[in-house]
Enzyme design. Structure first.
Site, mmCIF file in Angstrom:
data_model
loop_
_atom_site.group_PDB
_atom_site.id
_atom_site.type_symbol
_atom_site.label_atom_id
_atom_site.label_comp_id
_atom_site.label_asym_id
_atom_site.label_seq_id
_atom_site.Cartn_x
_atom_site.Cartn_y
_atom_site.Cartn_z
ATOM 1 C CG HIS A 75 -4.496 1.107 -4.321
ATOM 2 N ND1 HIS A 75 -3.892 0.932 -3.095
ATOM 3 C CD2 HIS A 75 -5.397 0.099 -4.440
ATOM 4 C CE1 HIS A 75 -4.413 -0.127 -2.491
ATOM 5 N NE2 HIS A 75 -5.324 -0.654 -3.291
ATOM 6 N NE ARG A 79 -3.598 -2.280 2.685
ATOM 7 C CZ ARG A 79 -3.304 -3.450 3.253
ATOM 8 N NH1 ARG A 79 -2.095 -3.635 3.802
ATOM 9 N NH2 ARG A 79 -4.189 -4.421 3.294
ATOM 10 C CE LYS A 98 -7.622 -1.275 5.382
ATOM 11 N NZ LYS A 98 -8.332 -1.322 4.075
ATOM 12 C CE1 TYR A 126 -6.425 -6.784 -7.476
ATOM 13 C CE2 TYR A 126 -6.500 -7.922 -5.374
ATOM 14 C CZ TYR A 126 -6.310 -6.766 -6.103
ATOM 15 O OH TYR A 126 -6.017 -5.594 -5.459
ATOM 16 C CG HIS A 150 -6.257 -8.550 0.876
ATOM 17 N ND1 HIS A 150 -6.490 -8.928 -0.425
ATOM 18 C CD2 HIS A 150 -6.027 -7.208 0.841
ATOM 19 C CE1 HIS A 150 -6.399 -7.870 -1.220
ATOM 20 N NE2 HIS A 150 -6.121 -6.814 -0.479
ATOM 21 N NE ARG A 156 -2.987 -3.347 -1.694
ATOM 22 C CZ ARG A 156 -2.496 -4.167 -0.761
ATOM 23 N NH1 ARG A 156 -1.192 -4.320 -0.650
ATOM 24 N NH2 ARG A 156 -3.296 -4.820 0.042
#
Length: 306
Positions: free
Chosen positions: A230, A133, A160, A265, A256, A233
């Site tokens: 982003h 990120r 995160k 994805y 994640h 990513r």
């Protein structure tokens, strides 16, 4: 600072909210208070709903922005004021799940070969090759790059959700990082920021500056697809998936919390790109494009990155 604002800050700190989340929540509540010209404690549920409609119909904000305002008000009302019974009366809207644009490998190569500084090129290469990120990217330190032959990884500290993790460090990225360290970070210590702010090297590069690096490179490459930094990513995850890397491994590399977040994805990947045993080395599979040098003169050689 009002006592209510301090209480909200304290509550967010206790729950481990990241600084950017704290700023966003405080800003959302303050904007609602200014809209009604009174303290948030006195704003009713009906007024909250009317304000959210105002954001949708008159200010034309994206649903994600409106939901962020809803989350901020919910936190204030339920966690700070202790009025949990009001939670369901502060609505959260459905956010459309739109798929972002993904650059092809040729387009990524064109972006990375656009004329830019060594610092900008290294940052964008790291973003694509590691999938970090932008906030994680800007807060890397020299010591987070583990170049030991039996490790070869990037240590993401307090990503995160406050979680640490490891991401990829390919030989191609390590070579670029060492070149950058020699040319641009001669006096830096291992604990210093990898990408410091231009005017104040004691601070890390801010995310907006990193975003401007990407926009400038994308425009110079003549790419019309929308999206900010982003996007790299998204390219990281999609290109790994197309190369045959399993979804669970990609999810862990991205940090994640849920596999379902990564599963989108699957709708973006296009099968057919075979990378064999080197599927994780994304930079090695880009089309060869000679980077364009910026107009500034070269910097003297500097010590290697360890």
């Amino acid at each position: 600072m009002t006592p209510l604002r301090q209480r909200m800050i304290d509550a967010m700190v206790l729950r481990g909210f990241r600084p950017r989340t704290q700023e966003s929540y405080l800003r959302a509540v303050a904007q609602m208070a200014r809209h009604y010209r009174r303290t948030p404690e006195l704003i009713t549920d009906q007024e909250v709903q009317a304000y959210l409609l105002h954001l949708v119909r008159e200010r034309h904000l994206a649903r994600s922005s409106v939901n962020q305002a809803s989350s901020a008000v919910r936190f204030l009302v339920c966690e700070v004021l202790g009025q949990n019974e009001r939670r369901q009366r502060i609505p959260m809207g459905h956010t459309p799940q739109r798929l972002p644009d993904v650059l092809s490998r040729a387009e990524v190569a064109a972006v990375l070969a656009a004329p830019m500084s060594m610092k900008a090129r290294t940052l964008l290469m790291t973003a694509y090759a590691s999938g970090l990120r932008v906030s994680e990217l800007c807060q890397l330190r020299g010591c987070d790059i583990d170049s030991s032959p039996d490790r070869m990884c990037i240590h993401v500290i307090a990503g995160k959700g406050g979680h640490d993790r490891y991401s990829l460090l390919s030989p191609e990225l390590l070579e670029q990082l060492r070149l950058y360290w020699r040319q641009c970070r001669r006096t830096a210590q291992a604990e210093d920021w990898l990408f410091p702010a231009r005017l104040n090297p004691s601070q890390h590069l801010d995310t907006r500056s990193a975003g401007r690096y990407f926009y400038a490179a994308r425009n110079a490459a003549g790419i019309a697809k929308v999206g900010g930094i982003h996007t790299l990513r998204h390219c990281f995850a999609t290109h790994l998936l197309e190369a045959g890397v399993d979804l669970n491994s990609i999810s862990q590399l991205l940090g994640h919390a849920k596999l379902s977040t990564t599963s989108r994805y699957l709708r973006m990947a296009r099968p057919g790109h075979s990378a064999g045993d080197s599927a994780l080395a994304l930079l090695a599979h880009l089309p060869k494009v000679e980077p364009e040098a910026p107009s500034s003169p070269p910097t003297p050689p500097r010590p290697p990155l360890h």
